[in-house]
Design a protein around this motif. Structure first.
Motif, PDB file in Angstrom:
ATOM      1  N   GLN A  27       0.846  -1.188   0.000  1.00 32.23           N
ATOM      2  CA  GLN A  27       0.000   0.000   0.000  1.00 32.23           C
ATOM      3  C   GLN A  27       0.884   1.241   0.000  1.00 32.23           C
ATOM      4  N   ARG A  36       0.748   5.735   0.110  1.00 30.96           N
ATOM      5  CA  ARG A  36      -0.031   6.951   0.321  1.00 30.96           C
ATOM      6  C   ARG A  36       0.908   8.142   0.102  1.00 30.96           C
ATOM      7  N   GLU A  43      -4.297   7.501  -1.665  1.00 30.87           N
ATOM      8  CA  GLU A  43      -3.767   6.204  -1.246  1.00 30.87           C
ATOM      9  C   GLU A  43      -4.238   5.110  -2.200  1.00 30.87           C
ATOM     10  N   HIS A  44      -3.421   4.078  -2.325  1.00 30.64           N
ATOM     11  CA  HIS A  44      -3.714   2.963  -3.220  1.00 30.64           C
ATOM     12  C   HIS A  44      -3.195   1.680  -2.583  1.00 30.64           C
ATOM     13  N   GLN A  45      -4.009   0.631  -2.633  1.00 22.73           N
ATOM     14  CA  GLN A  45      -3.567  -0.677  -2.142  1.00 22.73           C
ATOM     15  C   GLN A  45      -3.925  -1.739  -3.168  1.00 22.73           C
ATOM     16  N   TRP A  92      -5.076  -4.672  -3.683  1.00 18.32           N
ATOM     17  CA  TRP A  92      -5.828  -5.807  -3.165  1.00 18.32           C
ATOM     18  C   TRP A  92      -6.035  -6.903  -4.208  1.00 18.32           C
ATOM     19  N   ASN A 131      -8.198  -3.910  -6.575  1.00 17.14           N
ATOM     20  CA  ASN A 131      -7.373  -2.795  -6.106  1.00 17.14           C
ATOM     21  C   ASN A 131      -8.250  -1.651  -5.604  1.00 17.14           C
ATOM     22  N   SER A 184      -8.514   2.464  -4.040  1.00 10.75           N
ATOM     23  CA  SER A 184      -7.863   3.772  -4.046  1.00 10.75           C
ATOM     24  C   SER A 184      -8.824   4.801  -3.465  1.00 10.75           C
TER      25      SER A 184
END
Length: 430
Positions: free
Chosen positions: A287, A289, A307-309, A311, A326, A328
């Motif tokens: 992740q 940010r 932020e971005h993860q 997933w 994913n 965001s």
């Protein structure tokens, strides 16, 4: 400050930490009420933001006022030049809506415990304990058994949590740059069960149950950096840039699965263990940010984060993605202090507002669910020593009503307490 006062403050802080830590295991198991989406993965994640940041829409990865601990970026802990103890609790009211049913639910939990103290002029150490995720769901359905006249009863439940104990090192490099590293240990267990029963009504109804218990434990890392650039002399206006990165983690896990059969609540034979302490793992994706802010110190701050993860890279114990996608989000927030040097009490308070919007990791039926919220907050000082009480209010909506999804409308209340004292400072006698 006298030695007696310091000992008294330290004792009070340790007493609070002890009391809240003792109640932690009882509190976190309750989660935040029924959350159908917590059936997936490790459950519903808690934010890294503490109460002050929550009321700014979780914005602020680039800025810290040095009064509160900013847990969005490990590098910002170095801004706390006085020993700071923070404690927070969270409560949530939620309205769940599906095409054929609605439900109202309420839950509360410990949000975080944290302490930061300067170990050297440009080095701050920190410890924190908080929930990482929780599982809390319950669903009941009744349906016809195909080809028969009988109904079948299905019951699914899940309880548990994963917790996070973290140690943070933050350093000031030069005049403008700070860096930090959070080393954390994730631990906990989650129980899931599914039961089915054929409703014949002749006293011979058999209940079949499958129970699963998974324990987790492993380390993870999060790094961060922050840059404060003065735009005016005498620190009257600053441009801040910041970012944090959570590394992907292979979380060790052990799972035990059992099968049982009962009749009218009486077990028939011994439960059959399908797997016993089977070793495996779960992959938690990386992740990042990043954010920017304009800061008039102790007057006005406006911040924006993204932020971005990933997933989509998540892998469960069974090595499946479980339908994650994913995620965001955008976060925008502002903080205003009327007059930091005023003698009027309300002029010393910090007022905050924030907004968050983005895609959650849930993707039922290929429809990515949005999560949108607004927030308000206030920090009220307790005396002149930097101690304060923070109230944050958040209202939002996640998901939509459809055959594959559930709409959740929620209201959250966060209460934060911050205690500040001067420790580890060499005494001088004039």
């Amino acid at each position: 400050m006298s030695l007696y006062s310091r000992i008294k403050s330290l004792s009070a802080g340790l007493l609070l930490a002890g009391l809240f830590s003792t109640s932690f295991s009882a509190l976190y198991a309750q989660g935040l009420g029924n959350s159908p989406y917590s059936v997936l993965g490790l459950g519903e994640s808690y934010s890294d933001a503490f109460a002050a940041s929550q009321s700014m829409g979780e914005a602020g990865v680039s800025v810290s006022n040095g009064i509160h601990i900013n847990n969005l970026n490990p590098a910002l802990w170095v801004r706390n030049r006085y020993t700071t103890f923070e404690f927070g609790t969270i409560g949530q009211y939620k309205q769940l809506a599906a095409p054929t049913a609605t439900q109202r639910d309420l839950g509360a939990n410990l949000a975080y415990l944290a302490i930061a103290f300067p170990a050297a002029p440009k080095w701050t150490l920190g410890f924190s304990l908080k929930p990482y995720s929780f599982v809390d769901f319950e669903s009941r359905t009744t349906d016809k058994v195909p080809g028969t006249i009988y109904d079948a009863y299905y019951y699914y439940t899940g309880r548990g949590a994963v917790n996070k104990a973290a140690f943070t090192n933050a350093f000031q490099i030069g005049k403008y740059l700070s860096v930090g590293l959070e080393s954390s240990y994730l631990f906990g267990n989650i129980r899931r069960s599914s039961e089915s029963q054929l409703l014949i009504g002749d006293g011979r109804d058999y209940l079949i149950g499958r129970n699963e218990r998974t324990s987790y434990g492993d380390i993870s890392f999060r790094g961060g950096a922050a840059l404060r650039l003065p735009l005016k002399e005498n620190n009257k206006l600053n441009l801040n840039l910041g970012g944090s990165y959570s590394f992907g983690t292979n979380l060790n896990a052990r799972q035990t699965t059992s099968f049982d059969l009962s009749n009218n609540s009486f077990p028939i034979g011994q439960p059959d263990t399908l797997t016993n302490n089977e070793q495996g793992g779960v992959y938690l994706p990386s992740q990042y940010r990043m954010g920017v802010s304009l800061e008039w110190p102790f007057r006005f701050t406006i911040a924006a984060d993204y932020e971005h993860q990933a997933w989509g890279n998540y892998r469960s114990f069974a090595n499946t993605n479980e339908g994650f996608a994913n995620s965001s989000k955008f976060h925008i927030g502002a903080e205003y202090i009327p007059r930091f040097t005023s003698t009027r009490y309300l002029d010393l308070a910090a007022y905050r507002v924030g907004f968050t919007h983005g895609k959650s990791p849930y993707n039922p039926g290929g429809n990515h669910l949005n999560d949108t919220s607004v927030s308000l907050g206030i920090t009220l000082p307790i005396g002149r020593g930097g101690n304060s009480f923070t109230l944050s209010l958040i209202g939002g909506q996640r998901g939509v009503i459809s055959n594959q999804a559930i709409r959740e409308r929620y209201g959250r209340v966060l209460l934060g307490l911050s205690l500040t004292d001067v420790w580890f400072v060499k005494q001088r006698i004039d």
